[in-house]
Design an enzyme around this catalytic site. Sequence first.
Site, PDB file in Angstrom:
ATOM      1  N   ASP A  18       1.985 -20.198  61.599  1.00 53.92           N
ATOM      2  CA  ASP A  18       1.156 -20.858  62.620  1.00 53.92           C
ATOM      3  C   ASP A  18       1.059 -20.066  63.913  1.00 53.92           C
ATOM      4  O   ASP A  18       0.902 -20.646  65.000  1.00 53.92           O
ATOM      5  CB  ASP A  18       1.680 -22.277  62.910  1.00 53.92           C
ATOM      6  CG  ASP A  18       1.707 -23.145  61.676  1.00 53.92           C
ATOM      7  OD1 ASP A  18       0.852 -22.940  60.794  1.00 53.92           O
ATOM      8  OD2 ASP A  18       2.585 -24.025  61.579  1.00 53.92           O
TER       9      ASP A  18
ATOM     10  N   LYS B 260      -2.855 -16.763  63.152  1.00 49.38           N
ATOM     11  CA  LYS B 260      -3.380 -15.696  62.285  1.00 49.38           C
ATOM     12  C   LYS B 260      -4.865 -15.910  61.987  1.00 49.38           C
ATOM     13  O   LYS B 260      -5.650 -14.972  62.019  1.00 49.38           O
ATOM     14  CB  LYS B 260      -2.587 -15.648  60.960  1.00 49.38           C
ATOM     15  CG  LYS B 260      -1.105 -15.357  61.133  1.00 49.38           C
ATOM     16  CD  LYS B 260      -0.365 -15.400  59.808  1.00 49.38           C
ATOM     17  CE  LYS B 260      -0.251 -16.785  59.206  1.00 49.38           C
ATOM     18  NZ  LYS B 260       0.553 -17.743  59.958  1.00 49.38           N
TER      19      LYS B 260
ATOM     20  N   GLY C 198      -2.344 -23.215  56.582  1.00 48.17           N
ATOM     21  CA  GLY C 198      -3.440 -23.876  57.298  1.00 48.17           C
ATOM     22  C   GLY C 198      -3.865 -22.938  58.408  1.00 48.17           C
ATOM     23  O   GLY C 198      -3.129 -22.759  59.369  1.00 48.17           O
ATOM     24  N   HIS C 199      -5.009 -22.285  58.250  1.00 49.82           N
ATOM     25  CA  HIS C 199      -5.469 -21.293  59.222  1.00 49.82           C
ATOM     26  C   HIS C 199      -6.691 -21.838  59.963  1.00 49.82           C
ATOM     27  O   HIS C 199      -7.720 -22.097  59.344  1.00 49.82           O
ATOM     28  CB  HIS C 199      -5.794 -19.969  58.521  1.00 49.82           C
ATOM     29  CG  HIS C 199      -4.593 -19.320  57.881  1.00 49.82           C
ATOM     30  ND1 HIS C 199      -4.643 -18.147  57.183  1.00 49.82           N
ATOM     31  CD2 HIS C 199      -3.283 -19.688  57.876  1.00 49.82           C
ATOM     32  CE1 HIS C 199      -3.428 -17.830  56.761  1.00 49.82           C
ATOM     33  NE2 HIS C 199      -2.588 -18.764  57.162  1.00 49.82           N
TER      34      HIS C 199
ATOM     35  N   GLN D 285       1.815 -17.902  56.147  1.00 53.46           N
ATOM     36  CA  GLN D 285       3.194 -18.184  56.582  1.00 53.46           C
ATOM     37  C   GLN D 285       3.651 -17.109  57.585  1.00 53.46           C
ATOM     38  O   GLN D 285       2.828 -16.586  58.307  1.00 53.46           O
ATOM     39  CB  GLN D 285       4.161 -18.287  55.401  1.00 53.46           C
ATOM     40  CG  GLN D 285       3.976 -19.536  54.550  1.00 53.46           C
ATOM     41  CD  GLN D 285       2.816 -19.469  53.582  1.00 53.46           C
ATOM     42  OE1 GLN D 285       2.712 -18.556  52.794  1.00 53.46           O
ATOM     43  NE2 GLN D 285       1.934 -20.445  53.619  1.00 53.46           N
TER      44      GLN D 285
HETATM   45  P1  GDP Z   1      -2.146 -19.846  61.562  1.00 55.89           P
HETATM   46  O1  GDP Z   1      -1.556 -20.648  60.470  1.00 55.89           O
HETATM   47  O2  GDP Z   1      -1.292 -18.695  61.958  1.00 55.89           O
HETATM   48  O3  GDP Z   1      -3.567 -19.423  61.301  1.00 55.89           O
HETATM   49  O4  GDP Z   1      -2.184 -20.801  62.845  1.00 55.89           O
HETATM   50  P2  GDP Z   1      -2.666 -22.331  62.863  1.00 55.89           P
HETATM   51  O5  GDP Z   1      -4.145 -22.379  62.752  1.00 55.89           O
HETATM   52  O6  GDP Z   1      -1.873 -23.147  61.917  1.00 55.89           O
HETATM   53  O7  GDP Z   1      -2.162 -22.756  64.304  1.00 55.89           O
HETATM   54  C1  GDP Z   1      -2.599 -22.119  65.462  1.00 55.89           C
HETATM   55  C2  GDP Z   1      -3.271 -23.157  66.369  1.00 55.89           C
HETATM   56  O8  GDP Z   1      -3.418 -22.628  67.672  1.00 55.89           O
HETATM   57  C3  GDP Z   1      -4.682 -23.517  65.937  1.00 55.89           C
HETATM   58  O9  GDP Z   1      -4.939 -24.846  66.286  1.00 55.89           O
HETATM   59  C4  GDP Z   1      -5.562 -22.576  66.748  1.00 55.89           C
HETATM   60  O10 GDP Z   1      -6.863 -23.096  66.992  1.00 55.89           O
HETATM   61  C5  GDP Z   1      -4.783 -22.515  68.031  1.00 55.89           C
HETATM   62  N1  GDP Z   1      -4.871 -21.248  68.766  1.00 55.89           N
HETATM   63  C6  GDP Z   1      -4.960 -19.972  68.277  1.00 55.89           C
HETATM   64  N2  GDP Z   1      -4.898 -19.080  69.291  1.00 55.89           N
HETATM   65  C7  GDP Z   1      -4.764 -19.812  70.427  1.00 55.89           C
HETATM   66  C8  GDP Z   1      -4.612 -19.455  71.807  1.00 55.89           C
HETATM   67  O11 GDP Z   1      -4.561 -18.293  72.184  1.00 55.89           O
HETATM   68  N3  GDP Z   1      -4.475 -20.493  72.695  1.00 55.89           N
HETATM   69  C9  GDP Z   1      -4.495 -21.798  72.310  1.00 55.89           C
HETATM   70  N4  GDP Z   1      -4.334 -22.735  73.240  1.00 55.89           N
HETATM   71  N5  GDP Z   1      -4.642 -22.149  71.024  1.00 55.89           N
HETATM   72  C10 GDP Z   1      -4.754 -21.178  70.103  1.00 55.89           C
HETATM   73  P1  IMO Z   2       0.539 -20.785  57.805  1.00 55.06           P
HETATM   74  O1  IMO Z   2      -0.100 -19.776  56.885  1.00 55.06           O
HETATM   75  C1  IMO Z   2       4.127 -22.918  58.978  1.00 55.06           C
HETATM   76  C2  IMO Z   2       6.905 -24.039  55.781  1.00 55.06           C
HETATM   77  C3  IMO Z   2       7.074 -25.505  55.454  1.00 55.06           C
HETATM   78  C4  IMO Z   2       8.552 -25.486  55.032  1.00 55.06           C
HETATM   79  C5  IMO Z   2       8.666 -24.164  54.286  1.00 55.06           C
HETATM   80  C6  IMO Z   2       8.544 -24.284  52.771  1.00 55.06           C
HETATM   81  O2  IMO Z   2      -0.386 -21.846  58.256  1.00 55.06           O
HETATM   82  O3  IMO Z   2       1.251 -20.092  58.914  1.00 55.06           O
HETATM   83  P2  IMO Z   2       6.463 -24.719  51.158  1.00 55.06           P
HETATM   84  O4  IMO Z   2       5.499 -25.857  51.093  1.00 55.06           O
HETATM   85  O5  IMO Z   2       5.843 -23.395  51.404  1.00 55.06           O
HETATM   86  O6  IMO Z   2       7.410 -24.681  49.995  1.00 55.06           O
HETATM   87  O7  IMO Z   2       7.401 -25.059  52.439  1.00 55.06           O
HETATM   88  O8  IMO Z   2       7.628 -23.341  54.779  1.00 55.06           O
HETATM   89  N1  IMO Z   2       5.496 -23.544  55.727  1.00 55.06           N
HETATM   90  C7  IMO Z   2       4.783 -23.228  56.819  1.00 55.06           C
HETATM   91  N2  IMO Z   2       5.073 -23.352  58.125  1.00 55.06           N
HETATM   92  N3  IMO Z   2       2.966 -22.361  58.598  1.00 55.06           N
HETATM   93  C8  IMO Z   2       2.670 -22.201  57.284  1.00 55.06           C
HETATM   94  O9  IMO Z   2       1.598 -21.533  56.856  1.00 55.06           O
HETATM   95  C9  IMO Z   2       3.582 -22.687  56.322  1.00 55.06           C
HETATM   96  N4  IMO Z   2       3.602 -22.731  54.975  1.00 55.06           N
HETATM   97  C10 IMO Z   2       4.791 -23.236  54.625  1.00 55.06           C
HETATM   98  O10 IMO Z   2       6.857 -26.312  56.576  1.00 55.06           O
HETATM   99  O11 IMO Z   2       9.370 -25.416  56.162  1.00 55.06           O
HETATM  100 MG    MG Z   3      -1.027 -22.622  60.041  1.00 52.07          MG
END
Ligand code: GDP
Ligand code: IMO
Ligand code: MG
Length: 428
Positions: free
Chosen positions: A13, A16, A40-41, A223
Amino acid sequence: MANTVLIGAQWGDEGKGKIIDVMTEKVDWVVRYQGGNNAGHTVEIGTEKYVLHLVPSGILHDEKRCVIGHGVVVDPMALVEELEGVTQRGISIAGRFFISDRAHLVMPYHRTIDEYREKKASSGNTIGTTKRGIGPAYGDKASRTGLRMGDLLDPEFPDLLRKRVEINNKILTALGAKPVDAEEILSTYQRAADYLKPFIADTIPLLNQAVRAGEPILFEGAQGTMLDIDYGTYPFVTSSSATAGGACTGSGVPPHRIDRVIGVVKAYSTRVGEGPFPTELTDAMGERIRTAGAEFGATTGRPRRCGWFDAVVARYSAMINGIDVWAITKLDVLDELETIRIGVAYEVDGQRVDQVPANVRVLEKCQPIYEEMPGWGCSTRETKSFDSLPANAQAYILRLTELTGVPVEILSFGPARESTLVLESPVG
Ligand code: GDP
Ligand code: IMO
Ligand code: MG
């Protein structure tokens, strides 16, 4: 742009999805190589918000080709739902989206086993998985009892599936779960197969041809390093190779064809699920960061645990991934803080520790040693250049580069594409 691997350098999270979306402009191909729909991206484009779980984030750029490589485990129903979702929003995928025939399938019994293993685990032993069946699916792959995307199209699929269901029903029953019905699964998976058939291909020659033709590829990690099956806080990890090496084993593109690694880090840290997190803030400051950063899981909606930037983790990530440059995200979340801390080392049993210990029980005991820096107390949301950042923000970023030995190339200060700075030459 050269062939680039983009990975999460913390616990996932990191943002990415957003950075992939920005960097996709410079490449021809975007490839997911590990994980599944546990990811979840999030990508925000104007007023539209997309959360992608299996489909590479590059799909939002019309002309780019996207691949789900064989290192990914695919829940076909979830993939169909996601593809229907994007196509309903006007995105065309025909001719530019491919799924490896070697990618393993996540089956309904994997999801149930995942759920029941978590339910049955004794206190302190739950992992806090996403319950998407990821661990059991990779387990079957390693045990050589998995079913693959290509099997879906094989006339023998019904028999293969019935055999797997028979064995897995014994496991389900032992766990206290309801057995599954092979014929019911067959009919659902047949529907998914019909939908997915045009996209299933041998993606290995496809990608290697692209490499030979000099068409740049961006590898989209899911991840993060600390969730990697080998390098993470085992057993509180996911079941795949979330680090840069996974890009080769999960796509079939050889190591000497990878030119660059971008590590994505938040300007602080978060973690979802269980497991050690040395710089975690369980106080009002943690809550303040969670609220400012809207830190709730993109896949499960769970509140993310928040803490200060951990330079020990970032240094370790830089080492094992060979990170060339950082993309530092969510700088804006720290805008209002009076002081900001950075974990620079750990202390355990009176000893200073500068590396991430392998033993999770030792890591649990690690107390961070902090450095403190003054905040900048104003918005960074409209930043146009590194030099125009408040002096204290510049100092904070430069300190992160100094502590990790890696310069920064990309800065993000908001969820939108426009809230990004790609520096012409890396700083730090
Ligand atoms: P990922 O799994 O690495 O793709 O990240 P996620 O999408 O799960 O979580 C990142 C969250 O932060 C999302 O809701 C993005 O829209 C948000 N986000 C990404 N870059 C920024 C930033 O620079 N500032 C803020 N405030 N939010 C951001
Ligand atoms: P992105 O790509 C954050 C965490 C779960 C749990 C552990 C194992 O959005 O960054 P699993 O279901 O993979 O067996 O769970 O890994 N986890 C993540 N945490 N971002 C993710 O993906 C994750 N995918 C799995 O919360 O701790
Ligand atoms: Mg994510």
